[in-house]
Scaffold this motif. Sequence first.
Motif, PDB file in Angstrom:
ATOM      1  N   ASP A 187       9.510   6.316   3.628  1.00 58.73           N
ATOM      2  CA  ASP A 187       9.569   5.239   3.868  1.00 58.73           C
ATOM      3  C   ASP A 187      10.559   4.707   5.666  1.00 58.73           C
ATOM      4  OD1 ASP A 187       9.191   1.972   3.883  1.00 58.73           O
ATOM      5  OD2 ASP A 187      10.892   1.670   2.638  1.00 58.73           O
ATOM      6  N   VAL A 188      10.246   3.696   6.200  1.00 58.64           N
ATOM      7  CA  VAL A 188      10.478   3.870   7.496  1.00 58.64           C
ATOM      8  C   VAL A 188      11.545   2.358   7.373  1.00 58.64           C
ATOM      9  CG1 VAL A 188      10.146   3.224  10.009  1.00 58.64           C
ATOM     10  CG2 VAL A 188       8.453   4.331   8.630  1.00 58.64           C
ATOM     11  N   VAL A 189      13.050   3.116   8.196  1.00 59.15           N
ATOM     12  CA  VAL A 189      13.685   1.810   8.027  1.00 59.15           C
ATOM     13  C   VAL A 189      14.324   1.308   9.633  1.00 59.15           C
ATOM     14  CG1 VAL A 189      14.238   1.883   6.206  1.00 59.15           C
ATOM     15  CG2 VAL A 189      15.754   3.241   7.797  1.00 59.15           C
ATOM     16  N   PRO A 190      14.923   0.862  10.870  1.00 64.10           N
ATOM     17  CA  PRO A 190      14.975   0.443  11.564  1.00 64.10           C
ATOM     18  C   PRO A 190      16.578   1.453  12.034  1.00 64.10           C
ATOM     19  CG  PRO A 190      15.312  -2.151  10.499  1.00 64.10           C
ATOM     20  CD  PRO A 190      15.081  -0.327   9.858  1.00 64.10           C
ATOM     21  N   MET A 209       0.738  -0.797   0.179  1.00 60.48           N
ATOM     22  CA  MET A 209       0.083   0.332  -0.072  1.00 60.48           C
ATOM     23  C   MET A 209       0.904   1.617  -0.245  1.00 60.48           C
ATOM     24  SD  MET A 209      -2.268   1.511   3.185  1.00 60.48           S
ATOM     25  CE  MET A 209      -1.565   2.274   4.326  1.00 60.48           C
ATOM     26  N   THR A 210       0.481   2.759  -0.700  1.00 58.51           N
ATOM     27  CA  THR A 210       1.088   3.176  -1.050  1.00 58.51           C
ATOM     28  C   THR A 210       0.471   4.589  -0.900  1.00 58.51           C
ATOM     29  OG1 THR A 210       1.711   3.744  -3.350  1.00 58.51           O
ATOM     30  CG2 THR A 210       3.365   2.576  -1.990  1.00 58.51           C
ATOM     31  N   VAL A 211       0.176   6.098  -0.094  1.00 57.66           N
ATOM     32  CA  VAL A 211      -0.592   7.382  -0.088  1.00 57.66           C
ATOM     33  C   VAL A 211       0.401   7.797  -1.204  1.00 57.66           C
ATOM     34  CG1 VAL A 211      -1.622   8.520   1.759  1.00 57.66           C
ATOM     35  CG2 VAL A 211      -1.311   6.133   2.578  1.00 57.66           C
ATOM     36  N   GLU A 212       0.076   7.891  -1.874  1.00 57.76           N
ATOM     37  CA  GLU A 212       0.283   9.978  -3.006  1.00 57.76           C
ATOM     38  C   GLU A 212       0.063  10.669  -2.908  1.00 57.76           C
ATOM     39  OE1 GLU A 212       2.470   9.297  -5.596  1.00 57.76           O
ATOM     40  OE2 GLU A 212       2.745   7.585  -5.352  1.00 57.76           O
ATOM     41  N   LYS A 242      13.311   4.173  15.283  1.00 57.45           N
ATOM     42  CA  LYS A 242      13.088   4.056  14.003  1.00 57.45           C
ATOM     43  C   LYS A 242      13.256   5.496  12.980  1.00 57.45           C
ATOM     44  CE  LYS A 242       9.028   0.434  13.704  1.00 57.45           C
ATOM     45  NZ  LYS A 242       7.553   0.467  13.933  1.00 57.45           N
ATOM     46  N   ARG A 243      13.401   5.411  11.966  1.00 61.56           N
ATOM     47  CA  ARG A 243      14.013   7.122  11.499  1.00 61.56           C
ATOM     48  C   ARG A 243      13.156   6.622  10.172  1.00 61.56           C
ATOM     49  NH1 ARG A 243      18.174   7.267   7.149  1.00 61.56           N
ATOM     50  NH2 ARG A 243      19.422   5.719   7.172  1.00 61.56           N
ATOM     51  N   PHE A 244      12.553   7.819   9.853  1.00 60.59           N
ATOM     52  CA  PHE A 244      11.651   7.922   7.993  1.00 60.59           C
ATOM     53  C   PHE A 244      13.576   8.074   7.130  1.00 60.59           C
ATOM     54  CE2 PHE A 244       8.564   9.514  10.967  1.00 60.59           C
ATOM     55  CZ  PHE A 244       7.333   8.875  10.020  1.00 60.59           C
ATOM     56  N   LEU A 245      13.183   7.815   5.680  1.00 57.41           N
ATOM     57  CA  LEU A 245      14.105   6.967   4.859  1.00 57.41           C
ATOM     58  C   LEU A 245      13.672   7.656   3.289  1.00 57.41           C
ATOM     59  CD1 LEU A 245      17.443   6.816   4.081  1.00 57.41           C
ATOM     60  CD2 LEU A 245      15.741   4.404   3.782  1.00 57.41           C
ATOM     61  N   ILE A 246      14.020   8.685   2.712  1.00 59.29           N
ATOM     62  CA  ILE A 246      13.265   9.362   1.523  1.00 59.29           C
ATOM     63  C   ILE A 246      14.381   7.755   0.351  1.00 59.29           C
ATOM     64  CG2 ILE A 246      13.791  10.540  -0.913  1.00 59.29           C
ATOM     65  CD1 ILE A 246      12.373  11.700   1.316  1.00 59.29           C
ATOM     66  N   ARG A 247      13.173   7.277  -0.601  1.00 56.82           N
ATOM     67  CA  ARG A 247      13.397   6.580  -1.472  1.00 56.82           C
ATOM     68  C   ARG A 247      13.311   7.443  -2.873  1.00 56.82           C
ATOM     69  NH1 ARG A 247      15.626   1.644   0.854  1.00 56.82           N
ATOM     70  NH2 ARG A 247      14.357   1.082   2.370  1.00 56.82           N
ATOM     71  N   SER A 248      14.330   7.279  -4.105  1.00 62.65           N
ATOM     72  CA  SER A 248      13.660   8.011  -5.019  1.00 62.65           C
ATOM     73  C   SER A 248      13.691   7.981  -6.308  1.00 62.65           C
ATOM     74  CB  SER A 248      14.725   9.708  -4.786  1.00 62.65           C
ATOM     75  OG  SER A 248      16.141   9.407  -4.509  1.00 62.65           O
ATOM     76  N   SER A 285       4.579   1.095   6.124  1.00 60.39           N
ATOM     77  CA  SER A 285       5.318   1.026   7.101  1.00 60.39           C
ATOM     78  C   SER A 285       5.070   2.765   7.327  1.00 60.39           C
ATOM     79  CB  SER A 285       7.183   1.404   6.922  1.00 60.39           C
ATOM     80  OG  SER A 285       6.763  -0.818   6.633  1.00 60.39           O
ATOM     81  N   ALA A 286       5.596   3.822   6.461  1.00 62.32           N
ATOM     82  CA  ALA A 286       5.686   5.323   6.929  1.00 62.32           C
ATOM     83  C   ALA A 286       4.362   5.133   7.133  1.00 62.32           C
ATOM     84  CB  ALA A 286       6.041   6.156   5.910  1.00 62.32           C
TER      85      ALA A 286
END
Length: 133
Positions: A106-109, A1-4, A123-129, A22-23
Amino acid sequence: MTVEASVTIPGETFSRVALTGSAVELLDKLWLVHGPLMFHQSGGCCDGSSPMCYPAGEFITAEADILLGVLDISADGPGDDGARLIEFWMSREQFEYWRHTHLTIDVVPGRGSGFSVEAPEGKRFLIRSRLME
């Protein structure tokens, strides 16, 4: 699932920002603790390329920033009366470098910046581009 995110830049017809499932889960939890939230992506030396999440209005935006999108994490999605909208801002200078990319939060440990509200969660937020089509 993603939210745009909604489209916020005049003349554009495509979303520039999205959230992974996850985010959304982490943001739901953070919303209960902090209330309305916002993101800011500066690309500065202290926060690197991690998006910073703040209680809405805690980070003051100005002409040096651009609103890339508004993300709706409401339980029932867009149009829900209990709308939970999260603005995603970026510095205009950073946008010049990233203008051809779509960003997915996204979220990563791990521990992110102490200034971002997810820091105590482990956890921390992370940008995937990816390049925009």
